[in-house]
Design a protein around this motif. Structure first.
Motif, mmCIF file in Angstrom:
data_model
loop_
_atom_site.group_PDB
_atom_site.id
_atom_site.type_symbol
_atom_site.label_atom_id
_atom_site.label_comp_id
_atom_site.label_asym_id
_atom_site.label_seq_id
_atom_site.Cartn_x
_atom_site.Cartn_y
_atom_site.Cartn_z
ATOM 1 N N SER A 286 -9.470 2.943 6.408
ATOM 2 C CA SER A 286 -10.889 2.927 6.803
ATOM 3 C C SER A 286 -11.157 4.099 7.738
ATOM 4 C CB SER A 286 -11.225 1.612 7.518
ATOM 5 O OG SER A 286 -10.399 1.439 8.661
ATOM 6 N N VAL A 287 -12.074 4.965 7.326
ATOM 7 C CA VAL A 287 -12.411 6.165 8.100
ATOM 8 C C VAL A 287 -13.515 5.806 9.080
ATOM 9 C CG1 VAL A 287 -13.189 8.538 8.002
ATOM 10 C CG2 VAL A 287 -11.758 7.612 6.159
ATOM 11 N N GLN A 288 -13.241 6.034 10.363
ATOM 12 C CA GLN A 288 -14.205 5.741 11.407
ATOM 13 C C GLN A 288 -14.718 7.051 12.005
ATOM 14 O OE1 GLN A 288 -12.330 3.193 14.266
ATOM 15 N NE2 GLN A 288 -12.067 1.495 12.826
ATOM 16 N N THR A 289 -16.008 7.252 11.922
ATOM 17 C CA THR A 289 -16.628 8.459 12.475
ATOM 18 C C THR A 289 -17.136 8.166 13.875
ATOM 19 O OG1 THR A 289 -18.740 7.848 11.487
ATOM 20 C CG2 THR A 289 -17.288 9.296 10.195
#
Length: 290
Positions: A286-289
């Motif tokens: 999961s990519v968290q910005t």
């Protein structure tokens, strides 16, 4: 009388080996394994292959050559109907970092479009596919061929700086690395391989003595067992000394070349179920910005 003297002599020669539990302690195993791969580096899957394959020493590595059992039918069945995995970690990885235009300008000197794909191929440059091409000495095509390589570009992140990985056979690594350093004029060593040092010879000899000593009880200071500090794993590969520099940088262009051999593992999956195995094994992060 002769029989008694003979039995006494045999008792003196008999050596009392340690019990299996003592020999299989983690710190003893690591020390023994590091001592055994001083000349030929082991892959991560070495223990598995050593139990099932005839091992050969090539290019500074210890590799599995042929299976001890007649498993050719099983391998063929896996390739045609299921999935077969091969360990290609002995291939050497050369990493290039710098501006994309500068990288492509100099890399064009050691390849040619007449032989097929180049580093500038759109599908490869985007980072979606791996490219395969032949390298030559700078401005010497079609003479002085260095050998075939594969390359992978890191996908663009909006910056002009790019990252390229070139995978070469260990027999070709030194020639290709020397040519890359020459065309990019990378002479200054950027880093030395001292972040994870190899155990000193004195320390390693002490560890080996603990493993190979016969008839001696375990030392008192080693009673900690699992709490003892394990021996560092040997860093490097069969094509370079672990104490040599492994990264170089060009002062004019800022191009950096790094030797990532044995730092990035490489496996090959063959068979119709290869994609299914990958999807079941790897999970998307999961990519968290921020």
């Amino acid at each position: 009388k002769k029989q008694a003297e003979k039995s006494v002599h045999q008792k003196k020669e008999q050596s009392k080996t340690k019990c299996r539990k003592a020999r299989r302690r983690h710190i003893n195993l690591v020390a023994e394994f590091n001592h055994r791969q001083r000349k030929n580096i082991w892959l991560e899957t070495h223990i598995w292959h050593a139990k099932r394959f005839h091992m050969v020493k090539k290019w500074g590595y210890c590799l599995g050559n042929s299976p001890t059992e007649k498993s050719y039918r099983a391998c063929y069945r896996a390739m045609t109907k299921h999935c077969l995995l091969q360990d290609l970690s002995y291939y050497c990885c050369l990493e290039l970092k710098g501006k994309e235009n500068e990288l492509l300008k100099q890399l064009a000197r050691i390849c040619s479009i007449d032989t097929g794909l180049t580093f500038q191929e759109a599908c490869c440059l985007s980072g979606r596919f791996e490219g395969s091409l032949n390298l030559y000495r700078a401005d010497r095509y079609p003479e002085d061929m260095l050998g075939p390589v594969t390359c992978i570009w890191k996908p663009r992140d909006g910056s002009e700086n790019r990252q390229l990985w070139i995978w070469v056979h260990p027999a070709l690594k030194q020639d290709i690395l020397r040519e890359l350093k020459a065309i990019f004029q990378c002479t200054e060593p950027e880093e030395m391989c001292i972040t994870e040092p190899v155990t000193t010879s004195v320390q390693e000899e002490k560890q080996v003595e603990v493993v190979t000593s016969l008839g001696n009880k375990r030392k008192k200071e080693d009673k900690e067992g699992e709490k003892a500090v394990p021996v560092k794993k040997i860093i490097g590969d069969g094509t370079r000394d672990p104490f040599q520099s492994y990264s170089w940088i060009a002062q004019t262009t800022g191009i950096a070349i790094s030797d990532r051999s044995m730092e990035i593992l490489r496996y090959r999956l063959i068979g119709p179920l290869s994609h299914s195995v990958l999807t079941e094994t790897l999970k998307a992060a999961s990519v968290q910005t921020v």
